[in-house]
Design a protein around this motif. Structure first.
Motif, PDB file in Angstrom:
ATOM      1  N   PRO A  85       0.815  -1.229   0.000  1.00  0.00           N
ATOM      2  CA  PRO A  85       0.000   0.000   0.000  1.00  0.00           C
ATOM      3  C   PRO A  85       0.842   1.270   0.000  1.00  0.00           C
ATOM      4  O   PRO A  85       0.434   2.279  -0.578  1.00  0.00           O
ATOM      5  N   VAL A  86       2.004   1.225   0.619  1.00  0.00           N
ATOM      6  CA  VAL A  86       2.888   2.393   0.635  1.00  0.00           C
ATOM      7  C   VAL A  86       3.383   2.689  -0.775  1.00  0.00           C
ATOM      8  O   VAL A  86       3.297   3.819  -1.259  1.00  0.00           O
ATOM      9  N   ALA A  91       2.822   6.159  -5.478  1.00  0.00           N
ATOM     10  CA  ALA A  91       2.767   6.326  -6.930  1.00  0.00           C
ATOM     11  C   ALA A  91       1.436   6.945  -7.357  1.00  0.00           C
ATOM     12  O   ALA A  91       1.407   7.843  -8.217  1.00  0.00           O
ATOM     13  N   MET A  92       0.363   6.484  -6.754  1.00  0.00           N
ATOM     14  CA  MET A  92      -0.966   6.981  -7.101  1.00  0.00           C
ATOM     15  C   MET A  92      -1.104   8.469  -6.769  1.00  0.00           C
ATOM     16  O   MET A  92      -1.717   9.225  -7.523  1.00  0.00           O
ATOM     17  N   MET A  93      -0.522   8.886  -5.653  1.00  0.00           N
ATOM     18  CA  MET A  93      -0.628  10.281  -5.232  1.00  0.00           C
ATOM     19  C   MET A  93       0.489  11.157  -5.793  1.00  0.00           C
ATOM     20  O   MET A  93       0.462  12.374  -5.628  1.00  0.00           O
ATOM     21  N   ARG A  99       7.160  10.088   2.431  1.00  0.00           N
ATOM     22  CA  ARG A  99       6.058  10.872   2.977  1.00  0.00           C
ATOM     23  C   ARG A  99       4.932   9.998   3.507  1.00  0.00           C
ATOM     24  O   ARG A  99       4.083  10.465   4.261  1.00  0.00           O
ATOM     25  N   LEU A 100       4.925   8.739   3.114  1.00  0.00           N
ATOM     26  CA  LEU A 100       3.933   7.799   3.639  1.00  0.00           C
ATOM     27  C   LEU A 100       4.514   7.019   4.815  1.00  0.00           C
ATOM     28  O   LEU A 100       4.226   5.847   5.014  1.00  0.00           O
ATOM     29  N   TYR A 101       5.320   7.707   5.629  1.00  0.00           N
ATOM     30  CA  TYR A 101       5.992   7.044   6.750  1.00  0.00           C
ATOM     31  C   TYR A 101       5.037   6.343   7.719  1.00  0.00           C
ATOM     32  O   TYR A 101       5.400   5.313   8.275  1.00  0.00           O
TER      33      TYR A 101
END
Length: 161
Positions: A85-86, A91-93, A99-101
């Motif tokens: 999911p990270v 990639a999606m955002m 930043r998705l820590y």
């Protein structure tokens, strides 16, 4: 084969070789995500699963213990799945993966929780008593962890913000 099964001998670190294996998987996943994004991590995970299954079969053939603690390639595969999911979310955002820590933290913590606790399908796979079971329990723990990370991200972004 011992090098693959132990993830280049990380599995011989004490105490808690499974946790060391999961920790060692994190910077490698980070590098894979930087180099090629989610799809490279997915391909590496599939390759590690196949190589891990072959290595686990080879090193446990004829042994009394079908899952010695030093085999941690299964933890690497499961940890990478927990981080899907990270990689996909970044990639999606269109943001940098660091930043998705929160996803890195929850992915690690929940993967270790499910791998140690072995609820439901994780425990069922572990009880197979063969090389496939060694690999599958961590795959399932990784999937469970990924689901929890997605749910927590949805809660954080949908309800808390």
């Amino acid at each position: 084969m011992k090098a693959i099964a132990s993830f280049f001998y990380v599995g011989f670190l004490k105490p808690a070789p499974g946790t060391w294996g999961s920790l060692a998987a994190l910077p490698v996943a980070y590098a894979l995500l930087l180099a090629g994004g989610f799809w490279l991590l997915l391909i590496a995970t599939l390759l590690a699963f196949v190589l891990g299954l072959l290595a686990t079969k080879a090193v446990t053939e004829g042994a009394d213990d079908h899952d010695p603690s030093w085999i941690v390639i299964d933890e690497v595969v499961g940890q990478w799945i927990a981080l899907f999911p990270v990689g996909y979310g970044a990639a999606m955002m269109g943001v940098e993966i660091w930043r998705l820590y929160p996803g890195w933290i929850t992915g690690f913590l929940f993967f270790r929780l499910f791998d140690i606790w072995k609820p439901w399908l994780v425990g069922r796979a572990d009880r197979r008593g063969d090389a496939l079971g060694v690999m599958l329990d961590d795959v399932i723990a990784g999937v469970f962890s990924a689901i929890v990370s997605i749910a927590l991200a949805a809660l954080a972004h949908g309800v808390l913000m």
